[in-house]
Design an enzyme around this catalytic site. Structure first.
Site, mmCIF file in Angstrom:
data_model
loop_
_atom_site.group_PDB
_atom_site.id
_atom_site.type_symbol
_atom_site.label_atom_id
_atom_site.label_comp_id
_atom_site.label_asym_id
_atom_site.label_seq_id
_atom_site.Cartn_x
_atom_site.Cartn_y
_atom_site.Cartn_z
ATOM 1 N N LYS A 112 0.834 -1.210 0.000
ATOM 2 C CA LYS A 112 0.000 0.000 0.000
ATOM 3 C C LYS A 112 0.863 1.252 0.000
ATOM 4 C CE LYS A 112 -1.058 1.982 3.533
ATOM 5 N NZ LYS A 112 -0.711 3.166 4.354
ATOM 6 N N CYS B 99 -25.298 6.604 4.733
ATOM 7 C CA CYS B 99 -26.001 6.192 3.513
ATOM 8 C C CYS B 99 -27.186 7.111 3.206
ATOM 9 C CB CYS B 99 -26.471 4.753 3.631
ATOM 10 S SG CYS B 99 -25.135 3.569 3.894
HETATM 11 S S1 SF4 Z 1 -21.324 4.056 -0.872
HETATM 12 FE FE1 SF4 Z 1 -22.983 2.681 -0.205
HETATM 13 S S2 SF4 Z 1 -22.397 1.978 1.865
HETATM 14 FE FE2 SF4 Z 1 -21.125 3.795 1.337
HETATM 15 S S3 SF4 Z 1 -22.263 5.533 2.224
HETATM 16 FE FE3 SF4 Z 1 -22.897 5.336 0.066
HETATM 17 S S4 SF4 Z 1 -24.741 4.068 0.129
HETATM 18 FE FE4 SF4 Z 1 -23.708 3.806 2.104
#
Ligand code: SF4
Length: 347
Positions: free
Chosen positions: A245, A323
């Site tokens: 990484k 989300c």
């Molecule tokens: S990418 Fe998916 S898991 Fe991540 S915050 Fe957005 S909706 Fe939620």
């Protein structure tokens, strides 16, 4: 002078958390030979080790739980490292000699391009457009002194990356400021007393071990690289405390070379949540890198780390991802927003 140096040293890499992601993705396997690695916790440090630790040049996946905003807790002082992970990351030798990192001989993982990846990426870029994440101001490419020789800048970027493992950007950045105030060159790291260096690094995670690595790396750079840093992933990984990484991010940040995606804890976690690593997902960051590189256009590799690190710091967090406010909530396979049931109204 400064802008010229900035161009020479690189333009897009970042660090943040630096370990693989979801707690659901465990790293142990009963079917593989396990190698016991003694783990040395740092009781003076508030930062908790994450899924990777350092062991003489390798980043060691660790069983852990995430406690929020990238913080983690280990489940014990002794960790188990898969033999495959050890091979992929470098030597399993726990002695004090620098690791002889060997790349895996197996075929790189390949996955089909996710059907909606362009839209998802576009949404992430919109969400990241404010550039308010810690990585945007305190990531590894922000830590070098742009007024010094590019060779020294590259060394400072490398040191910043070595410090960043399991350490928040803010803590790494502050330590880098202390180091630069004292003078941060290969020679100064050779000259500095190990105790004094440790004191300068504290409270960086595993600062005592990292001070040993930095001094050993400085000696190798003086003896074999004329005080510069190596210019390949393989040679970077031959330095103590440097795993894949760090090496890929360093190639990007210090050399402005686009040779691979730097996969840290945020990139690993988010890539798996989005199923960008295939339906089954991956359980180690090297496989995540391979999966991503198998379908993502190469011109996007350099920006992927900083994009996803910042996204992981602010929205798609390890615990409690936001989300509800995420632009990908209706197309992300791991969204919690779209699965919420509407509250029943009381009669
Ligand atoms: S990418 Fe998916 S898991 Fe991540 S915050 Fe957005 S909706 Fe939620």
């Amino acid at each position: 002078m400064a802008s010229r140096n900035r161009k020479r040293i690189g333009n897009t890499a970042a660090v943040g958390g630096d370990v693989p992601g979801d707690v659901s993705k465990k790293t142990t396997s009963r079917s593989r030979q396990a190698i016991k690695i003694e783990f040395e916790p740092d009781v003076n440090n508030e930062e908790k080790p994450d899924l990777m630790s350092l062991k003489d040049g390798i980043e060691v996946p660790m069983i852990k739980s995430e406690t929020g905003d990238g913080d983690t807790q280990t489940e014990g002082p002794t960790q188990v490292l898969k033999s495959e992970d050890a091979t992929a990351s470098g030597s399993t030798d726990a002695a004090t000699t620098p690791a002889k990192n060997k790349r895996s001989k197996r075929e790189p993982l390949k996955v089909e391009p996710p059907s909606n990846w362009q839209k998802v990426l576009e949404n992430i870029k919109i969400m990241r457009s404010t550039k308010t994440a810690a990585v945007d101001t305190m990531g590894c490419e922000r830590t070098a002194d742009l007024t010094v020789d590019p060779k020294i800048q590259r060394f400072q970027t490398l040191v910043s990356l070595m410090l960043s493992s399991q350490t928040k950007d803010q803590v790494t950045y502050a330590a880098m400021e202390r180091l630069k105030a004292r003078g941060l060159t290969v020679q100064s790291m050779l000259d500095v007393d190990e105790k004094e260096l440790g004191d300068l690094l504290n409270p960086v995670s595993f600062y005592k071990r990292k001070s040993i690595y930095i001094k050993k790396a400085a000696k190798m750079l003086r003896d074999s690289y004329a005080d510069d840093i190596p210019a390949t992933v393989e040679d970077l990984m031959s330095l103590p405390g440097v795993g894949p990484k760090m090496a890929y991010i360093c190639m990007n940040a210090a050399w402005n070379e686009n040779v691979g995606i730097g996969v840290d804890t945020h990139v690993h976690r988010i890539a798996n949540r989005l199923k960008w690593t295939g339906v089954k997902g991956t359980n180690d960051p090297e496989k995540t890198r391979e999966a991503l590189e198998s379908w993502m256009p190469k011109e996007l590799w350099q920006e992927t780390n900083i994009l996803l690190v910042g996204f992981g710091q602010e929205i798609c967090r390890p615990v409690g991802p936001k989300c509800d406010t995420c632009l990908n909530k209706d197309i992300c396979p791991s969204s919690t927003a779209k699965t919420k049931k509407p509250k029943k109204l009381k009669a």
